[in-house]
Design an enzyme around this catalytic site. Structure first.
Site, PDB file in Angstrom:
ATOM      1  N   LYS A 147       0.843  -1.203   0.000  1.00  0.00           N
ATOM      2  CA  LYS A 147       0.000   0.000   0.000  1.00  0.00           C
ATOM      3  C   LYS A 147       0.875   1.249   0.000  1.00  0.00           C
ATOM      4  O   LYS A 147       0.608   2.214  -0.711  1.00  0.00           O
ATOM      5  CB  LYS A 147      -0.948  -0.023   1.213  1.00  0.00           C
ATOM      6  CG  LYS A 147      -2.037  -1.065   1.042  1.00  0.00           C
ATOM      7  CD  LYS A 147      -2.836  -1.350   2.312  1.00  0.00           C
ATOM      8  CE  LYS A 147      -3.775  -2.536   2.051  1.00  0.00           C
ATOM      9  NZ  LYS A 147      -4.527  -2.965   3.225  1.00  0.00           N
ATOM     10  N   GLN A 178      -4.665  -1.596   9.303  1.00  0.00           N
ATOM     11  CA  GLN A 178      -4.510  -2.918   8.692  1.00  0.00           C
ATOM     12  C   GLN A 178      -5.127  -3.994   9.599  1.00  0.00           C
ATOM     13  O   GLN A 178      -4.814  -4.066  10.783  1.00  0.00           O
ATOM     14  CB  GLN A 178      -3.016  -3.201   8.452  1.00  0.00           C
ATOM     15  CG  GLN A 178      -2.738  -4.509   7.754  1.00  0.00           C
ATOM     16  CD  GLN A 178      -3.333  -4.572   6.340  1.00  0.00           C
ATOM     17  OE1 GLN A 178      -3.203  -3.627   5.563  1.00  0.00           O
ATOM     18  NE2 GLN A 178      -3.973  -5.673   6.004  1.00  0.00           N
ATOM     19  N   ASP A 231     -11.000   2.619   3.543  1.00  0.00           N
ATOM     20  CA  ASP A 231     -11.335   1.203   3.339  1.00  0.00           C
ATOM     21  C   ASP A 231     -12.834   1.013   3.101  1.00  0.00           C
ATOM     22  O   ASP A 231     -13.262  -0.053   2.665  1.00  0.00           O
ATOM     23  CB  ASP A 231     -10.919   0.372   4.574  1.00  0.00           C
ATOM     24  CG  ASP A 231      -9.576  -0.327   4.363  1.00  0.00           C
ATOM     25  OD1 ASP A 231      -9.215  -0.575   3.191  1.00  0.00           O
ATOM     26  OD2 ASP A 231      -8.902  -0.620   5.370  1.00  0.00           O
TER      27      ASP A 231
END
Ligand code: NDP
Length: 281
Positions: free
Chosen positions: A52, A96, A119
């Site tokens: 990422k 995460q 997200d």
């Protein structure tokens, strides 16, 4: 003859487009910035976070990295998120997953400001998707819509069957396909006669988490098959939830694993990062 949907090429195309967008925003003095939080030292999570960060670098987005020890408390993590929510120079926040067991994942995801939730996991963004309002959309399903559109797959009016009803893939996928005017059926572990249902699909999206479970007998001749699953077999080879060699000859188009859905998830995360600066601007 079937066509392979090349997720790697399509994700690169999207990232190149975003690179141009980021440069245009920079000329106006607008700079997206993603804060990435990793708790503990799960090796797979470490790899995802690095990928990422690399994607951010590629498109020109600044990323801030918070690598916290395994023993970080929930209160400490929530405190960091609160600070990042209030920091105007940070446009997107990503935690995460999975988190260590002593931290309540729901509490953490709820703490992220919906405006910085790149997200797309916050209930406010999920709700917005549900009622057709704008908001961040979960990256994997958003990537699948791009894969279909950029491969010229017609969605409107088609029978779409999705196997899997998770909050991050199956459910948002069904809402996105509905938004695109497909006729949508969702299957799960309690579905009776799965094959009978999946054989109706013009577009079959598979997110089960079981290596190579979907064989040719589940697939209608000429269907488009999207394989979300990702598994590492012994010998380190990757495979999906679909038995590619068995299914591909019966499809019109199919995604491979690796190189199908996987690369799209990061591309759409980058897309959300760019959107985040516009939303917070
Ligand atoms: P989950 O385990 O959360 O969900 C799996 C779903 O499949 C559940 O809804 C479950 O039903 C259903 N299911 C399980 N067994 C069967 C069965 N025998 N018949 C029908 N349905 C079944 O998985 P995720 O959605 O998180 O992920 C799915 C796969 O996609 C995994 O392999 C994961 O690694 C991969 N993935 C890949 C991503 C990428 O970027 N490429 C991103 C996210 C996930 P029930 O609800 O009844 O239990």
């Amino acid at each position: 003859m079937y066509e392979i949907i090349d997720g790697k090429a399509i994700s690169t195309e999207i990232k190149e487009e975003l690179k141009v967008k980021v440069a245009e925003l920079a000329e106006q003095g607008i700079h997206p910035c993603l804060a990435v939080i990793l708790v503990g030292n799960d090796p797979a999570s470490g790899v995802y976070v690095n990928n990422k960060k690399k994607a951010c670098e590629f498109i020109g987005v600044k990323s801030l990295s918070y690598e916290l020890p395994e023993e970080t408390t929930e209160a400490e993590l929530l405190d960091l998120i609160r600070k990042l929510n209030e920091d105007d120079s940070v446009s997107g926040i990503l935690v995460q997953l999975p988190l260590p067991k002593h931290i309540n994942e729901d509490a953490v995801l709820l703490a992220i400001s919906p405006k910085k939730d790149v997200d797309g996991f916050h209930p406010e963004n999920v709700g917005a998707l549900c009622i057709g309002r704008s908001g961040f959309v979960s990256c994997t399903p958003a990537g699948i819509i791009q894969l279909l559109k950029r491969s010229n797959v017609e969605i409107a009016g088609k029978e779409c069957v999705i196997i899997g009803r998770s909050n991050i893939v199956g459910k948002p996928m069904s809402l996105l396909m509905l938004r695109e005017n497909a006729t949508v059926t969702i299957c799960h572990s309690k579905t009776k006669d799965l094959k009978e249902v999946t054989k109706r699909a013009d577009i079959l999206i598979v997110a089960i988490g079981k290596p190579k479970m979907i064989t040719a007998e589940y697939v209608k001749e000429g269907a488009v098959v999207i394989d979300v699953g990702i598994h590492r077999l012994e010998g380190k080879k990757l495979c999906g939830d679909v038995d590619f060699d068995d299914v591909a000859p019966h499809c019109s188009k199919i995604t491979p694993v690796p190189g199908g859905v996987g690369p799209m998830t990061i591309a759409m995360l980058m897309n959300n990062c760019v959107d985040s600066v516009i939303l917070n601007g």
